[in-house]
Design an enzyme around this catalytic site. Structure first.
Site, short mmCIF file in Angstrom:
data_model
loop_
_atom_site.label_atom_id
_atom_site.label_comp_id
_atom_site.label_asym_id
_atom_site.label_seq_id
_atom_site.Cartn_x
_atom_site.Cartn_y
_atom_site.Cartn_z
N THR A 189 24.87 9.29 47.22
CA THR A 189 26.16 9.63 46.64
C THR A 189 27.09 10.33 47.62
O THR A 189 26.64 11.03 48.54
CB THR A 189 25.95 10.58 45.43
OG1 THR A 189 27.22 11.10 45.01
CG2 THR A 189 25.08 11.76 45.80
N TYR A 194 23.05 18.32 41.86
CA TYR A 194 22.97 16.85 41.94
C TYR A 194 23.12 16.39 43.39
O TYR A 194 22.29 15.64 43.91
CB TYR A 194 24.07 16.23 41.05
CG TYR A 194 24.25 14.74 41.26
CD1 TYR A 194 23.36 13.84 40.72
CD2 TYR A 194 25.33 14.24 42.02
CE1 TYR A 194 23.51 12.47 40.93
CE2 TYR A 194 25.49 12.88 42.22
CZ TYR A 194 24.58 12.00 41.67
OH TYR A 194 24.73 10.65 41.88
N1 LIG Z 1 27.99 6.07 38.56
C1 LIG Z 1 28.43 6.54 39.72
O1 LIG Z 1 29.66 6.65 39.96
C2 LIG Z 1 27.44 6.92 40.80
C3 LIG Z 1 27.95 7.42 42.01
C4 LIG Z 1 27.05 7.76 43.02
C5 LIG Z 1 25.67 7.57 42.85
N2 LIG Z 1 25.20 7.11 41.67
C6 LIG Z 1 23.76 6.93 41.52
O2 LIG Z 1 23.48 5.59 41.12
C7 LIG Z 1 22.29 5.54 40.34
C8 LIG Z 1 22.56 4.79 39.06
O3 LIG Z 1 23.56 5.49 38.33
P1 LIG Z 1 24.17 4.89 36.98
O4 LIG Z 1 25.58 5.34 36.93
O5 LIG Z 1 23.86 3.44 36.86
O6 LIG Z 1 23.36 5.73 35.90
P2 LIG Z 1 22.65 5.24 34.55
O7 LIG Z 1 22.30 6.48 33.81
O8 LIG Z 1 23.44 4.21 33.86
O9 LIG Z 1 21.33 4.55 35.11
C9 LIG Z 1 20.16 5.25 35.41
C10 LIG Z 1 18.99 4.46 34.83
O10 LIG Z 1 17.76 5.04 35.23
C11 LIG Z 1 16.90 5.14 34.09
N3 LIG Z 1 16.01 6.27 34.37
C12 LIG Z 1 16.37 7.57 34.53
N4 LIG Z 1 15.29 8.30 34.84
C13 LIG Z 1 14.22 7.44 34.86
C14 LIG Z 1 12.83 7.61 35.12
N5 LIG Z 1 12.30 8.80 35.39
N6 LIG Z 1 12.03 6.51 35.08
C15 LIG Z 1 12.56 5.30 34.79
N7 LIG Z 1 13.85 5.09 34.54
C16 LIG Z 1 14.69 6.14 34.57
C17 LIG Z 1 17.83 5.34 32.92
O11 LIG Z 1 17.26 4.97 31.68
C18 LIG Z 1 18.99 4.44 33.31
O12 LIG Z 1 18.79 3.12 32.86
C19 LIG Z 1 21.87 7.00 40.12
O13 LIG Z 1 20.84 7.32 41.03
C20 LIG Z 1 23.14 7.79 40.44
O14 LIG Z 1 22.85 9.10 40.91
C21 LIG Z 1 26.05 6.79 40.63
O1 LIG Z 2 36.87 13.17 30.92
C1 LIG Z 2 37.03 13.29 32.16
C2 LIG Z 2 36.11 12.80 33.10
C3 LIG Z 2 36.38 13.01 34.44
N1 LIG Z 2 37.49 13.66 34.84
C4 LIG Z 2 37.75 13.88 36.28
O2 LIG Z 2 37.65 12.63 36.95
C5 LIG Z 2 37.11 12.83 38.25
C6 LIG Z 2 35.89 11.94 38.42
O3 LIG Z 2 34.86 12.41 37.56
P1 LIG Z 2 33.58 11.54 37.17
O4 LIG Z 2 32.77 12.34 36.21
O5 LIG Z 2 34.01 10.18 36.76
O6 LIG Z 2 32.83 11.36 38.55
P2 LIG Z 2 32.35 12.43 39.62
O7 LIG Z 2 33.30 12.32 40.79
O8 LIG Z 2 32.12 13.77 39.03
O9 LIG Z 2 30.91 11.88 39.99
C7 LIG Z 2 30.64 10.50 40.23
O10 LIG Z 2 30.73 10.24 41.58
C8 LIG Z 2 29.96 11.08 42.37
C9 LIG Z 2 30.18 10.62 43.77
O11 LIG Z 2 31.45 11.06 44.21
C10 LIG Z 2 28.50 11.11 41.90
O12 LIG Z 2 27.63 10.39 42.64
C11 LIG Z 2 28.23 10.92 40.42
O13 LIG Z 2 26.98 10.32 40.14
C12 LIG Z 2 29.26 10.16 39.73
O14 LIG Z 2 29.17 10.46 38.35
C13 LIG Z 2 36.76 14.32 38.35
O15 LIG Z 2 37.80 14.97 39.00
C14 LIG Z 2 36.71 14.79 36.92
O16 LIG Z 2 37.05 16.15 36.74
C15 LIG Z 2 38.41 14.15 33.93
O17 LIG Z 2 39.42 14.75 34.30
N2 LIG Z 2 38.15 13.96 32.60
#
Ligand SMILES: NC(=O)c1ccc[n+]([C@@H]2O[C@H](COP(=O)([O-])OP(=O)(O)OC[C@H]3O[C@@H](n4cnc5c(N)ncnc54)[C@H](O)[C@@H]3O)[C@@H](O)[C@H]2O)c1
Ligand SMILES: O=c1ccn([C@@H]2O[C@H](COP(=O)(O)OP(=O)(O)O[C@H]3O[C@H](CO)[C@H](O)[C@H](O)[C@H]3O)[C@@H](O)[C@H]2O)c(=O)[nH]1
Length: 327
Positions: A117, A141
């Site tokens: 991330t 995190y």
């Molecule tokens: N969404 C973002 O913007 C973002 C940004 C940076 C990094 N990431 C990383 O990408 C990955 C996927 O994120 P996402 O947004 O798809 O989240 P998500 O919650 O949709 O997916 C995570 C999945 O992992 C499964 N899981 C969690 N713990 C588990 C365990 N112990 N054993 C088996 N399965 C398990 C959950 O059931 C879920 O299906 C994460 O590692 C997250 O940290 C996400």
């Molecule tokens: O209801 C909301 C939700 C979000 N935000 C704002 O939108 C921005 C983005 O927030 P998100 O929660 O969408 O995402 P984050 O940047 O906090 O985090 C995401 O991106 C990160 C990488 O930059 C991490 O890896 C993480 O898993 C992923 O959730 C932040 O400034 C947050 O304060 C709001 O104002 N209102």
């Protein structure tokens, strides 16, 4: 090649699984369905409902399926939650993940891709953040992901496993063919929440902080379309198989949008909904945008969905699907 995708019932993992299947790979999904949803699992993927920390179940899956590669998306993922419950994050993303890594390398997996991330960097010292930027995570995190990056390097070096850490910036949007999207009902991500408010015609969108040192005072993020990100995983896997070199790459478009700009685009494509402006959320970085040169040059990769309009369009399309299916 057979790929084990952990978290394949989740948002990003399900899109990676779709992309792998589209490109002819065999896919095995391991997910405990805590935040993931069974209906996200693509047809054609083998599915095991188990925790990555369940050693007995894992050994059976590795013995029966013999995957050559792992893409590890499972984990605890929410920045503000990690501020309140750090132990959950160190357990899920460090201890359990390390035990899982160990089982897979002992079973002979050759390639290991990790969902890291942008949160590893903390507040950027430069307009765009490159991979060699200093690390100062603002949340447990971010710390947990950085720790696991190091563990991955150390363990894979000993076992001669090729490894990659992909540092995602803000992942958004949904499969343009409507096969998957952000489905976790209580997901807290900006675009998910905004799309839900827009489509359900209920609730209020809360902006966390308007006093950041950014052009409009709200936070700035680099949003990458989830289908582009999924493709990056497959391209990375192919690069690893061919060159056997470890990779650490930012995954973003090198372009930032503020929270208010994203909201304006959601409203433009839907309707005006109520927005309230509140204080900063703990653990939030003010502004973070990727320098994604390493990604585009290493993989010779061009994104296909790199516009805010398309990302918002696909997020809204998916949210409308969810509403229609729940009616
Ligand atoms: N969404 C973002 O913007 C973002 C940004 C940076 C990094 N990431 C990383 O990408 C990955 C996927 O994120 P996402 O947004 O798809 O989240 P998500 O919650 O949709 O997916 C995570 C999945 O992992 C499964 N899981 C969690 N713990 C588990 C365990 N112990 N054993 C088996 N399965 C398990 C959950 O059931 C879920 O299906 C994460 O590692 C997250 O940290 C996400
Ligand atoms: O209801 C909301 C939700 C979000 N935000 C704002 O939108 C921005 C983005 O927030 P998100 O929660 O969408 O995402 P984050 O940047 O906090 O985090 C995401 O991106 C990160 C990488 O930059 C991490 O890896 C993480 O898993 C992923 O959730 C932040 O400034 C947050 O304060 C709001 O104002 N209102």
């Amino acid at each position: 090649m057979k790929v084990l995708v952990t978290g394949g019932a989740g948002y990003i993992g399900s899109h990676i699984a779709l992309c792998l299947l589209d490109r002819g790979y065999k896919v095995v999904i391991l997910d405990n369905l805590t935040t993931g949803i069974a209906s996200n699992i693509p047809k054609g993927a083998a599915f095991y409902q188990a925790d990555i920390g369940d050693a007995a179940a894992l050994r059976g899956i590795l013995r029966d399926e013999k995957p050559t590669s792992v893409i590890h998306c499972a984990g605890a993922t929410v920045v503000p939650e990690s501020m309140l419950d750090p132990v959950k994050y160190y357990q899920a993303n460090v201890s359990t993940a390390t035990a899982f890594l160990n089982e897979t390398v002992l079973a002979g997996v050759q390639n290991w891709l990790f969902s890291s991330t942008a949160a590893v960097y903390g507040n950027p010292k430069t307009d765009k953040v490159a991979e060699d930027h200093s690390f100062a995570p603002l949340s447990p995190y971010g710390h947990s992901k950085l720790m696991f990056e190091q563990i991955l390097v150390d363990v894979c070096s000993v076992h001669n496993v090729c490894h990659a850490a992909l540092r995602y910036f803000n992942v958004a949007g949904a499969d343009p063919q409507g096969r998957s999207g952000q489905s976790t009902p209580n997901a807290t991500h900006l675009l998910k929440v905004a799309a839900k408010v827009a489509v359900s015609n209920a609730g209020v969108f809360e902006v966390f902080g308007t006093d950041y040192n950014t052009p409009d005072g709200s936070c700035v993020r680099d949003f990458i379309h989830v289908s582009d990100l999924a493709e990056v995983h497959v391209e990375t896997l192919e690069h690893m198989t061919k060159h056997r070199t470890p990779l650490t790459m930012n995954c973003g478009y090198s372009k930032g949008y503020s929270v208010l700009e994203v909201l304006a685009e959601v409203q433009r494509q839907s309707h005006d909904f109520e927005v309230v402006y509140s204080t900063r959320r703990d653990g939030d970085i003010g502004s973070i945008v990727a320098n994604s040169d390493v990604l585009t040059k290493t993989l010779n990769w061009t994104p296909k969905h790199n516009s805010l309009e398309v990302i918002v369009r696909d997020a809204l399309l998916w949210e409308r699907n969810i509403l229609a299916n729940s009616a």
